[in-house]
Design an enzyme around this catalytic site. Structure first.
Site, PDB file in Angstrom:
ATOM      1  N   TYR A 142     -12.536  10.735 -12.941  1.00  0.00           N
ATOM      2  CA  TYR A 142     -12.646  10.690 -11.475  1.00  0.00           C
ATOM      3  C   TYR A 142     -13.258  11.978 -10.931  1.00  0.00           C
ATOM      4  O   TYR A 142     -13.915  11.961  -9.897  1.00  0.00           O
ATOM      5  CB  TYR A 142     -11.256  10.528 -10.846  1.00  0.00           C
ATOM      6  CG  TYR A 142     -10.794   9.110 -10.671  1.00  0.00           C
ATOM      7  CD1 TYR A 142     -10.623   8.276 -11.766  1.00  0.00           C
ATOM      8  CD2 TYR A 142     -10.501   8.599  -9.404  1.00  0.00           C
ATOM      9  CE1 TYR A 142     -10.179   6.972 -11.606  1.00  0.00           C
ATOM     10  CE2 TYR A 142     -10.057   7.299  -9.236  1.00  0.00           C
ATOM     11  CZ  TYR A 142      -9.901   6.495 -10.346  1.00  0.00           C
ATOM     12  OH  TYR A 142      -9.451   5.209 -10.178  1.00  0.00           O
ATOM     13  N   LYS A 189      -6.988   6.342 -25.510  1.00  0.00           N
ATOM     14  CA  LYS A 189      -8.025   5.713 -26.340  1.00  0.00           C
ATOM     15  C   LYS A 189      -8.417   6.771 -27.367  1.00  0.00           C
ATOM     16  O   LYS A 189      -9.570   7.202 -27.468  1.00  0.00           O
ATOM     17  CB  LYS A 189      -9.199   5.295 -25.437  1.00  0.00           C
ATOM     18  CG  LYS A 189     -10.256   4.459 -26.112  1.00  0.00           C
ATOM     19  CD  LYS A 189      -9.825   3.025 -26.408  1.00  0.00           C
ATOM     20  CE  LYS A 189     -10.888   2.324 -27.249  1.00  0.00           C
ATOM     21  NZ  LYS A 189     -10.470   1.027 -27.772  1.00  0.00           N
ATOM     22  N   ASP A 221      -6.561  -0.569 -24.682  1.00  0.00           N
ATOM     23  CA  ASP A 221      -6.912  -1.992 -24.774  1.00  0.00           C
ATOM     24  C   ASP A 221      -5.699  -2.803 -25.230  1.00  0.00           C
ATOM     25  O   ASP A 221      -5.375  -3.850 -24.675  1.00  0.00           O
ATOM     26  CB  ASP A 221      -8.141  -2.215 -25.687  1.00  0.00           C
ATOM     27  CG  ASP A 221      -8.078  -1.425 -26.995  1.00  0.00           C
ATOM     28  OD1 ASP A 221      -7.139  -0.628 -27.174  1.00  0.00           O
ATOM     29  OD2 ASP A 221      -8.975  -1.619 -27.841  1.00  0.00           O
ATOM     30  N   ASP A 245      -5.082   3.822 -13.248  1.00  0.00           N
ATOM     31  CA  ASP A 245      -5.561   3.018 -12.123  1.00  0.00           C
ATOM     32  C   ASP A 245      -5.648   1.555 -12.540  1.00  0.00           C
ATOM     33  O   ASP A 245      -5.161   0.661 -11.842  1.00  0.00           O
ATOM     34  CB  ASP A 245      -6.943   3.528 -11.690  1.00  0.00           C
ATOM     35  CG  ASP A 245      -7.496   2.732 -10.520  1.00  0.00           C
ATOM     36  OD1 ASP A 245      -6.740   2.519  -9.555  1.00  0.00           O
ATOM     37  OD2 ASP A 245      -8.666   2.312 -10.581  1.00  0.00           O
ATOM     38  N   ASP A 249      -2.795  -1.880 -11.567  1.00  0.00           N
ATOM     39  CA  ASP A 249      -3.142  -3.142 -10.882  1.00  0.00           C
ATOM     40  C   ASP A 249      -2.742  -4.327 -11.760  1.00  0.00           C
ATOM     41  O   ASP A 249      -2.202  -5.324 -11.281  1.00  0.00           O
ATOM     42  CB  ASP A 249      -4.655  -3.227 -10.594  1.00  0.00           C
ATOM     43  CG  ASP A 249      -5.028  -2.641  -9.234  1.00  0.00           C
ATOM     44  OD1 ASP A 249      -4.367  -1.666  -8.810  1.00  0.00           O
ATOM     45  OD2 ASP A 249      -5.979  -3.150  -8.605  1.00  0.00           O
TER      46      ASP A 249
END
Ligand code: IPM
Ligand code: MN
Length: 372
Positions: A142, A189, A221, A245, A249
């Site tokens: 970000y 990751k 993942d 983020d 969701d």
């Protein structure tokens, strides 16, 4: 007690939902004899319209002087559909997080018993889920260097993390786990990203100081899949900015609606409380947006200010509103006419009269209530 609260309603449904949260806070102030002084400030698309800047200096000043910040929502379709816009509403929120040093974003996810059938996931899979996501908020991709080649054909976003940035949020996650089910899952990751390997190394070192907490690792993942397959395996999820983020969701599906997920963004000197949902421009001004995420964010704010009992009362009000179907159409399986306002009125009323009868509350649906 006296508190200075900065209110940043922002865009879309932000103003409507923060109005309801404020109602709940005012009810708390009345019952517990507190005084909340609210200072409203501009942020996002509305701030661009009025000042040309998504985060005016005055807003930063108001936030810095406050004991806590209640944030609505940010974003406007006119920018989403214009990738070449140089000034964007989201910059307001990102700069605010950075400027105030709000490095840790806490997102609780739970399956509410009364909403279990609202989730597209099967009841036996989600029932009993209780996860706290600790998302790093002021680093990573970000905030890395962004580049676009002169001919506009190559773009890049840099992802950087330092040990210090990882440690400060990880400490909070470990401490939270100590007060919960003593289990931290680091989502990364590390099979591909150098930054993720630094996260693993740093967090593994730190775990020695928290021997009572079990630390596990999951690639993002796989974590995305596990969240839907078996969400009950998670207690505290610790992760970097972008992964947090995305998976938060995803996790909101467990709770039945993104309109329920609250969050706290904390730093060393400041704290901001906001729903995880966006500005939902299609619903703006229609009195249909779910205010519960904002109201629950206000509860997290009270807890942060040391007002535990007050926060708990609001949460009980939310539970009750769900049980009585005093909720907006996104989660209501019985009535489709309960407005944003009515939900706010109900919670505020519950704070004042927590022992009132269900019958009285249920009349709200019929417009026969004497309480609102
Ligand atoms: C969130 C939002 C923000 C983010 C946007 C509005 C910049 O999606 O708080 O989750 O990506 O952090
Ligand atoms: Mn998001």
């Amino acid at each position: 007690m006296n508190f200075n609260i900065a209110i940043l309603p922002g865009d879309g449904i932000g103003p409507e939902v923060t109005t309801q949260a404020k109602k709940a806070l005012e009810a708390v102030a009345d019952v517990f004899n507190h005084k909340f002084t609210y200072n409203e400030a501009l942020v996002g698309a509305i701030a661009i319209d009025k000042t040309g800047n998504p985060l005016p200096e005055e807003t930063i000043d108001i936030c810095e002087e406050s004991d806590a910040i209640l944030f609505g929502a940010i974003g406007d379709p006119k920018y989403d559909n214009d990738p070449s816009a140089k000034v964007r509403p989201e910059q307001g929120l990102l700069r605010l997080r950075k400027q105030l040093g709000l490095f840790c974003n806490i997102r609780p996810v739970q399956a509410y018993e009364s909403l279990i059938d609202k989730s597209p996931l099967k009841r036996h899979i989600i029932r009993g889920t209780d996860i706290s996501i600790y998302r790093e908020l002021t680093g990573g991709i970000y905030f890395g260097e962004k580049k676009l080649s002169k001919d506009g054909k190559i773009a890049s976003d840099g992802c950087t993390y330092s040990v210090e940035e990882i440690e400060r949020v990880a400490h909070l996650a470990f401490k939270a786990a100590q007060n919960r089910r003593k289990h931290v899952t680091l989502v990364d990751k590390a099979n591909v990203l150098e930054t993720s390997r630094l996260w693993r190394k740093t967090v593994t070192e730190m775990a020695k100081d928290y021997p009572d907490v079990k630390l596990e690792f999951l690639f993002v993942d796989n974590a995305a899949m596990q969240l839907i397959l078996n969400p009950k395996q998670f207690d505290v999820i610790l992760t970097e900015n972008l992964f947090g983020d995305i998976i938060s969701d995803e996790a909101s599906v467990i709770g039945g609606s993104i309109g329920l997920l609250a969050s706290a963004s904390v730093g060393n000197d400041n704290a901001l409380f906001e729903p995880i949902h966006g500005s939902y421009p299609q619903a703006k001004g229609k009195n249909i947006a779910n205010p519960l995420a904002s109201i629950l964010s206000a509860a997290m704010m009270l807890e942060h200010l040391g007002l535990e009992e007050e926060a708990e009362l609001i949460r009980r009000g939310v539970d009750k509103s769900l049980k009585l179907y005093i909720s907006t159409p996104d989660i209501n399986t019985k009535f489709d006419n309960v407005t944003t306002d009515k939900v706010g009125d109900f919670i505020a009323d519950f704070v004042v009269n927590p022992n009132d009868t269900n019958l009285n509350f249920q009349n709200i649906h019929l417009g026969q209530s004497t309480i609102i």
